[in-house]
Design an enzyme around this catalytic site. Structure first.
Site, mmCIF file in Angstrom:
data_model
loop_
_atom_site.group_PDB
_atom_site.id
_atom_site.type_symbol
_atom_site.label_atom_id
_atom_site.label_comp_id
_atom_site.label_asym_id
_atom_site.label_seq_id
_atom_site.Cartn_x
_atom_site.Cartn_y
_atom_site.Cartn_z
ATOM 1 N N PHE A 156 0.813 -1.223 0.000
ATOM 2 C CA PHE A 156 0.000 0.000 0.000
ATOM 3 C C PHE A 156 0.841 1.265 0.000
ATOM 4 C CE2 PHE A 156 0.940 -0.032 4.479
ATOM 5 C CZ PHE A 156 0.737 1.262 4.941
ATOM 6 N N LYS A 157 2.108 1.163 0.404
ATOM 7 C CA LYS A 157 2.962 2.352 0.434
ATOM 8 C C LYS A 157 3.130 2.959 -0.959
ATOM 9 C CE LYS A 157 3.764 1.366 4.801
ATOM 10 N NZ LYS A 157 5.043 1.021 5.394
ATOM 11 N N ASP A 158 2.977 2.122 -2.002
ATOM 12 C CA ASP A 158 3.093 2.634 -3.369
ATOM 13 C C ASP A 158 2.069 3.733 -3.642
ATOM 14 O OD1 ASP A 158 5.186 0.895 -4.284
ATOM 15 O OD2 ASP A 158 3.725 -0.721 -4.500
ATOM 16 N N LEU A 184 3.267 7.037 -1.863
ATOM 17 C CA LEU A 184 4.605 7.475 -2.254
ATOM 18 C C LEU A 184 4.705 7.843 -3.730
ATOM 19 C CD1 LEU A 184 6.713 5.158 0.018
ATOM 20 C CD2 LEU A 184 6.851 7.643 -0.073
ATOM 21 N N THR A 192 8.018 0.430 3.312
ATOM 22 C CA THR A 192 8.218 1.848 3.007
ATOM 23 C C THR A 192 9.484 2.062 2.189
ATOM 24 O OG1 THR A 192 7.043 2.582 4.990
ATOM 25 C CG2 THR A 192 8.555 4.148 3.988
#
Length: 537
Positions: free
Chosen positions: A165-167, A170, A198
């Protein structure tokens, strides 16, 4: 009195009036301990200039306020706090109805427009940036809701390049970052501490960028093999990775120490892309809006029906995003689900915000965190933006690693959030049950959320729709899948990592981590200056 003397006196009086006006009307460099959080009723395009500028204040109240660009490039505020919006837009029913038909990227764009403002990024530019950020996602929807048996809704947040989900946040943050860097002709060095996902998402978002260098610290032996390879196989000259002989909380300490040196930060244009950065939280708010709109049965009843959103969390960035969305008028009920590193669960249930003796390694390794720094944002929000209370609470926690919330604050927290702590055994049981019932593989972090659904389902069928956030693909956590007795499904991109060259520098326990980090920052800054001078010639 002569005519000249009269004119001189008039000019002196005029200048005095102007100076008094400047003193009283110019924004103060810092804020009082208690900032009244106001709400802007929002029902479409802003017509008033007052709505066009969003200011950000520190949760600790001792730093100047900044605009979105200032918050984006700051990470921690100069006083050690985290930036939060001075005002929260209050969304009316008509706005929610209009937003309910939007795609995920369009929701992100609407939220960014509210919290950035057209004076910093014109709307057409913002549309292009967000579209470009999501252009490489594998799913056409970017974020996809899987509707499974027995009322189980799983919101898949992992269709980006690194399968986590960090994509989502970011890729957008990197676009916003480079927009301002190109506009200002600046360069930054990004420093990131990671528990697994992350780091790889941050590297992916800026690798090869000419005006961004990135240094990532990963906890050696505490990431999965795939997570580590996603970081160490990137060989671009603007990327440097360190494997630290310590856990994710321990590696955060030298990073915070470096950021406390204001002169050093300014000299090297340092910033962080961890979820201390407001832009990460801003984009993650879209998860909650998208979950609500996909799961709510109808927007034609009054009051609007609630949806329960289950948030598996480590550093509490997604949870903070949900709390802000609640305050903006989104009728969600938040559940935070954690593994046995349960500081957030103990805080919600008992007001006990204190470290355990050790971090326990779990199958949900990205959540093996004892210092959920985004709880500071939640404490500030729920204490009616009382920065004096927040500062005292966080400074005591930093000194003693133990704080007990006041009865009032703990009551507000438990009213806003329900919590659950899940063992490794429950994680594997949940993964097995979901596979047997749906032929659907969960990653261990997603299983932490889904276990809450199964637990509640055992007592009674859900009367309120429930959505479980799925932060990562099971493909990244083969060891956990095998532990559950299931067969991993591994995409070709991940299999290819095994055959790639790696580059990584070890930070031993005996090393001075802060000195090593400072040396790396200075070295990368010098390399960038050399490249810049060569390009100029």
């Amino acid at each position: 009195m002569t005519k000249c003397g009269g004119i001189l006196i008039q000019r002196v009086i005029k200048m005095t009036i102007i100076l008094i006006a400047i003193i009283f009307l110019h924004p103060r460099p810092s804020l009082p301990a208690r900032t009244k959080l106001s709400f802007l009723t929002w029902s479409g395009t802003p017509s008033s200039k007052a709505l066009r500028i969003m200011w950000y204040v520190s949760t600790r109240g001792m730093a100047p306020h900044v605009d979105f660009e200032g918050a984006l490039f700051s990470g921690y505020a100069p006083d050690g706090g985290l930036f939060m919006p001075e005002k929260l837009p209050q969304l009316d029913r008509e706005t929610l109805r209009r937003w309910s038909a939007l795609s995920y990227p369009s929701l992100v764009t609407e939220l960014c427009a509210l919290f950035i403002g057209p004076e910093l990024i014109p709307r057409d530019d913002l549309n292009d940036l967000i579209h470009r950020g999501f252009s490489r996602f594998r799913h056409t929807e970017v974020v996809h809701l899987s509707r499974l048996r027995n009322g189980l809704n799983v919101l898949e947040l992992w269709h980006g390049a690194t399968y986590a989900f960090k994509d989502l946040s970011l890729c957008c943050t990197a676009q916003l970052l480079q927009y301002f860097l190109e506009k200002r002709k600046k360069h930054v060095t990004v420093v990131v501490g990671t528990s697994g996902d992350t780091g790889s998402a941050a590297i992916e978002s800026v690798q090869g960028a000419k005006n961004v260098d990135i240094i990532v610290l990963l906890p050696k032996g505490h990431c999965t093999k795939i997570q580590e390879l996603q970081m160490t196989t990137v060989l671009k000259e603007n990327v440097r990775v360190f494997a630290v002989e310590g856990n994710s909380d321990e590696l955060d300490k030298p990073i915070k120490a470096v950021f406390e040196d204001v002169a050093f930060v300014k000299k090297h244009n340092l910033m962080s892309l961890n979820s201390i950065n407001w832009s990460r939280v801003l984009v993650q708010m879209a998860h909650h809006f998208f979950a609500y709109f996909r799961c709510v049965p109808s927007l034609d009843v009054h009051p609007l029906p609630p949806v329960e959103v289950v948030v598996p969390t480590g550093a509490a960035g997604n949870l903070a995003a949900g709390c802000i969305a609640q305050r903006m008028g989104l009728p969600i009920r938040l559940v935070t689900a954690v593994n046995c590193n349960d500081i957030i669960h103990r805080t919600v249930q008992q007001g006990d915000f204190s470290l355990s003796e050790t971090i326990k390694p779990t199958l949900a390794s990205a959540m093996d965190i004892q210092v959920p720094y985004n709880m500071e944002r939640i404490f500030w929000l729920l204490s009616d933006c009382n920065s004096q209370v927040t500062r005292a609470l966080m400074e005591q926690f930093e000194r003693t690693q133990s704080v007990h919330l006041s009865k009032e604050l703990q009551s507000k927290l438990s009213a806003a959030v329900t919590s659950e702590s899940v063992s490794d055994e429950t994680i594997t049981q949940t993964m097995v049950r979901c596979w047997e019932e749906n032929q659907y593989l969960l990653c261990p972090h997603s299983a932490v959320a889904v276990s809450y659904h199964y637990q509640k389902l055992h007592r009674q069928p859900p009367s309120t729709p429930r959505c479980c956030l799925a932060p990562a693909s099971a493909a990244k956590f083969q060891e956990a899948v095998l532990t559950a007795g299931l067969t991993p499904e591994i995409p070709s991109e991940i299999l290819a990592l095994e055959r790639k060259e790696t580059r990584c520098t070890l930070m031993r326990k005996s090393d001075d981590w802060m000195l090593t980090l400072r040396d790396a920052i200075e070295d990368m800054s010098q390399q960038w200056r050399d490249r810049f001078l060569n390009a100029a010639e």
